[in-house]
Design a protein around this motif. Structure first.
Motif, PDB file in Angstrom:
ATOM      1  N   LEU A  46       0.828  -1.211   0.000  1.00 27.49           N
ATOM      2  CA  LEU A  46       0.000   0.000   0.000  1.00 27.49           C
ATOM      3  C   LEU A  46       0.863   1.262   0.000  1.00 27.49           C
ATOM      4  O   LEU A  46       0.517   2.257  -0.654  1.00 27.49           O
ATOM      5  CB  LEU A  46      -0.928  -0.008   1.225  1.00 27.49           C
ATOM      6  N   ALA A  47       1.995   1.222   0.697  1.00 33.10           N
ATOM      7  CA  ALA A  47       2.879   2.403   0.719  1.00 33.10           C
ATOM      8  C   ALA A  47       3.428   2.673  -0.684  1.00 33.10           C
ATOM      9  O   ALA A  47       3.491   3.822  -1.129  1.00 33.10           O
ATOM     10  CB  ALA A  47       4.017   2.197   1.715  1.00 33.10           C
ATOM     11  N   GLU A  48       3.786   1.623  -1.391  1.00 40.01           N
ATOM     12  CA  GLU A  48       4.288   1.793  -2.759  1.00 40.01           C
ATOM     13  C   GLU A  48       3.181   2.356  -3.666  1.00 40.01           C
ATOM     14  O   GLU A  48       3.406   3.291  -4.441  1.00 40.01           O
ATOM     15  CB  GLU A  48       4.812   0.444  -3.277  1.00 40.01           C
ATOM     16  N   LEU A  49       1.963   1.805  -3.541  1.00 41.20           N
ATOM     17  CA  LEU A  49       0.854   2.297  -4.374  1.00 41.20           C
ATOM     18  C   LEU A  49       0.546   3.769  -4.070  1.00 41.20           C
ATOM     19  O   LEU A  49       0.340   4.573  -4.975  1.00 41.20           O
ATOM     20  CB  LEU A  49      -0.404   1.455  -4.146  1.00 41.20           C
ATOM     21  N   GLU A  50       0.529   4.098  -2.773  1.00 44.76           N
ATOM     22  CA  GLU A  50       0.194   5.480  -2.388  1.00 44.76           C
ATOM     23  C   GLU A  50       1.245   6.450  -2.904  1.00 44.76           C
ATOM     24  O   GLU A  50       0.925   7.536  -3.394  1.00 44.76           O
ATOM     25  CB  GLU A  50       0.091   5.566  -0.858  1.00 44.76           C
ATOM     26  N   SER A  51       2.506   6.049  -2.795  1.00 48.67           N
ATOM     27  CA  SER A  51       3.599   6.903  -3.247  1.00 48.67           C
ATOM     28  C   SER A  51       3.525   7.096  -4.757  1.00 48.67           C
ATOM     29  O   SER A  51       3.668   8.212  -5.266  1.00 48.67           O
ATOM     30  CB  SER A  51       4.924   6.264  -2.831  1.00 48.67           C
ATOM     31  N   ARG A  52       3.288   6.028  -5.472  1.00 55.38           N
ATOM     32  CA  ARG A  52       3.263   6.129  -6.933  1.00 55.38           C
ATOM     33  C   ARG A  52       2.083   6.968  -7.407  1.00 55.38           C
ATOM     34  O   ARG A  52       2.181   7.738  -8.360  1.00 55.38           O
ATOM     35  CB  ARG A  52       3.187   4.723  -7.537  1.00 55.38           C
ATOM     36  N   ASP A  53       0.968   6.828  -6.703  1.00 54.03           N
ATOM     37  CA  ASP A  53      -0.256   7.511  -7.130  1.00 54.03           C
ATOM     38  C   ASP A  53      -0.244   8.989  -6.752  1.00 54.03           C
ATOM     39  O   ASP A  53      -0.769   9.823  -7.473  1.00 54.03           O
ATOM     40  CB  ASP A  53      -1.442   6.838  -6.421  1.00 54.03           C
ATOM     41  N   GLN A  54       0.379   9.301  -5.590  1.00 51.88           N
ATOM     42  CA  GLN A  54       0.268  10.667  -5.047  1.00 51.88           C
ATOM     43  C   GLN A  54       1.530  11.478  -5.279  1.00 51.88           C
ATOM     44  O   GLN A  54       1.478  12.698  -5.316  1.00 51.88           O
ATOM     45  CB  GLN A  54      -0.038  10.580  -3.541  1.00 51.88           C
ATOM     46  N   GLY A  55       2.698  10.793  -5.344  1.00 51.48           N
ATOM     47  CA  GLY A  55       3.951  11.510  -5.543  1.00 51.48           C
ATOM     48  C   GLY A  55       4.840  11.570  -4.320  1.00 51.48           C
ATOM     49  O   GLY A  55       6.024  11.854  -4.417  1.00 51.48           O
ATOM     50  N   LYS A  56       4.284  11.284  -3.151  1.00 56.63           N
ATOM     51  CA  LYS A  56       5.055  11.401  -1.903  1.00 56.63           C
ATOM     52  C   LYS A  56       6.132  10.319  -1.823  1.00 56.63           C
ATOM     53  O   LYS A  56       6.008   9.260  -2.472  1.00 56.63           O
ATOM     54  CB  LYS A  56       4.131  11.298  -0.693  1.00 56.63           C
ATOM     55  N   PRO A  57       7.178  10.527  -1.013  1.00 53.00           N
ATOM     56  CA  PRO A  57       8.193   9.478  -0.851  1.00 53.00           C
ATOM     57  C   PRO A  57       7.592   8.197  -0.250  1.00 53.00           C
ATOM     58  O   PRO A  57       6.690   8.271   0.591  1.00 53.00           O
ATOM     59  CB  PRO A  57       9.192  10.100   0.129  1.00 53.00           C
ATOM     60  N   VAL A  58       8.118   7.063  -0.679  1.00 50.01           N
ATOM     61  CA  VAL A  58       7.604   5.781  -0.171  1.00 50.01           C
ATOM     62  C   VAL A  58       7.751   5.718   1.354  1.00 50.01           C
ATOM     63  O   VAL A  58       6.852   5.263   2.065  1.00 50.01           O
ATOM     64  CB  VAL A  58       8.357   4.594  -0.816  1.00 50.01           C
TER      65      VAL A  58
END
Ligand code: NAD
Length: 496
Positions: A87-99
């Motif tokens: 989920l952290a990888e998906l959130e980072s990829r989708d939003q732009g924030k660091p993993v």
């Protein structure tokens, strides 16, 4: 349709379903500027199907004991926790924030939201009185509201969605969620995790798509009596106006333009560290980020020197690099909005000390050229040491920019600092830095905001009410406040 793109579908009655109109939107990876997923561009028909599904599921979900619901919420928390890395990888990829940030904050907070409200709903209070003159016993009971519409923004996608969903479900409601069209992926993934945790079909429905179509159909749906919305003040006020004739229950968590007040008696290095963090964490895309820093004049120069030194350590870069402090901002349009505020600052008395000036843009690593990056930017008055400079009317001091941009200005006395902090239309939060307890108590009473942090920032306890005053919102969320919003209170008077 490219086979490489992750394909999202709506989640209705426990099934992943294609949008009835067959239309999809691209979801762009902000770090690369390329589409990486597709989501339904849902319309009113899809919303209607989701609301019907939630209505059908409501009788049995609301009739479950609080303990039974709590067990399912706990199981959802466990599922999210077990999928933390994914989920952290998906959130980072989708939003732009660091993993690392998604891994340390967003996803653990989503776990905590479910775990906290799983238990909070087991401890709620009912009041009782006895009126001897009538031999009457009164007490209050709380019942769920029904189908709730939950609309969430793109900055903390799973975190903010679950802050609504967990108390909504704990109180016995069913839900139709409409996550931001810019960041829908973790919400879509949550659907499967909730199913795996044993959530019955129809209790949570997810409709993806644009605000103007899917979002508006949801808030206007006659079978949705309560809407919890987190997003911009512009859209919040539109929802308020649209729903006024239907007298819906509304919770509005809206924008902010948050001030820090730095007094000369504070621990200066600690204040600097906290203000840099509160200005630039999550690329400045947190409603609680600081964007106006008022510093007592006697320590202004030293504060500024240390602030710039600390900001220089905030590396912008690859979201997968643990050393990266700022990833990409969410979209090309949002980047353009942020840059336009920076570029227009000199015309309104501002001086850009570091960050996204035209020369600094060259400092961005070349491999990030197609991503939506913005360097952490500090704006001061053109004559910062004198009384001239950045006024409260300057757009960068007045408007919510929602990016890594902060303004620093000196003040001469407490009354002036409070007046300037209160000069904006928003009232979400403020931070104070001082060692003087009586000053802190005095100042925090006068600040027109929903939360004051003294000598810290973003320390959150879900037991505490959260929300804004003025145009930052209506209502509060948090243990009691959320459970109050997601229930109707009923007074019962009994005479035998
Ligand atoms: P936004 O208002 O553009 O969108 C928020 C959500 O509303 C999205 O899901 C969007 O699709 C939907 N929406 C848009 N138009 C709609 C309409 N007409 N009817 C129904 N739904 C509609 O906000 P955003 O750009 O996604 O998020 C950034 C804003 O959110 C900032 O202003 C920020 O301060 C605010 N925010 C506030 C809090 C808080 O707790 N106060 C927390 C996070 C973000």
């Amino acid at each position: 349709m490219s086979a490489d793109l992750l394909q999202l579908e709506n989640f209705i009655a426990g099934q992943f379903t294609a949008p009835l109109g067959g239309r999809y939107l691209d979801s762009v990876d902000p770090s690369t500027g390329s589409a990486w997923a597709r989501l339904p561009d849902s319309g009113a028909d899809d919303v209607d199907a989701a609301v019907n599904s939630a209505l059908n599921a409501f009788p049995s979900w609301s009739a479950k004991s609080a303990v039974a619901r709590s067990q399912i919420l706990d199981a959802i928390a466990n599922q999210i926790e077990q999928h933390l890395d994914e989920l952290a990888e998906l959130e980072s990829r989708d939003q732009g924030k660091p993993v690392w940030l998604a891994r340390a904050v967003d996803i653990p907070r989503a776990v905590h939201n479910f775990r906290f409200f799983a238990s909070a709903n087991l401890h709620h209070l009912e009041t009782a009185t006895y009126q001897a003159e009538f031999s009457a016993q009164n007490w209050t009971i709380r019942t769920p509201v029904g189908v709730c519409g939950l609309i969430s923004p793109w900055n903390l996608p799973l975190y903010l969605l679950t802050f609504k969903l967990a108390p909504c479900l704990a109180a016995g409601n069913t839900a139709v969620c409409k996550p931001s069209e810019l960041t829908s992926v973790t919400a879509w993934r949550l659907c499967q995790l909730m199913t795996d945790a044993g959530l019955p079909a129809g209790v949570v429905n997810m409709v993806f798509g644009r605000g103007a179509t899917a979002g508006e159909a949801l808030v206007l749906h006659p079978n949705v009596p309560a809407v919890s919305f987190t997003g911009s003040t512009l859209i919040g006020s539109r929802i308020q106006a649209l729903t006024a004739p239907m007298v819906k229950k509304l919770s509005l968590e809206l924008g902010g333009k948050n001030a820090a007040l730095v007094f000369s008696d504070c621990d200066l290095p600690a204040a600097v560290e906290t203000c840099v963090r509160s200005s630039f964490t999550n690329q400045g895309e947190i409603c609680l980020c600081t964007s106006r820093i008022f510093v007592e004049r006697s320590v202004y120069n030293e504060f500024l020197r240390q602030f710039l030194e600390e900001t220089a350590k905030w590396k912008v870069g690859d979201r997968r690099d643990p050393a990266t402090k700022l990833g990409a901002v969410v979209s090309a349009e949002h980047r353009q909005k942020i840059l336009s505020y920076i570029e227009s600052a000199p015309a309104s008395g501002g001086r850009i000390l570091c960050g996204q000036t035209l020369t600094d843009a060259a400092k961005l690593p070349p491999d990030l050229a197609s991503g939506f990056f913005v360097l952490p930017t500090v704006i001061v008055g053109a004559e910062a040491d004198s009384d001239g400079g950045l006024s409260d009317e300057a757009p960068c001091m007045r408007d919510e920019i929602f990016g890594p941009v902060t303004c620093i200005v000196p003040f001469d006395d407490e009354a002036e600092a409070i007046k300037r902090a209160n000069s904006v239309k928003y009232g979400l939060c403020a931070t104070l830095f001082s060692r003087d307890a009586s000053r802190i108590m005095r100042v925090c009473r006068q600040l027109q905001v929903g939360t004051v942090w003294s000598n810290c920032w973003l320390v959150r306890d879900l037991n505490m009410p959260f929300g804004g005053c003025k145009q930052s919102g209506i209502g509060r969320e948090g243990a009691h406040d959320s459970l109050e919003f997601y229930t109707e209170v009923k007074t019962v008077c009994l005479r035998f």
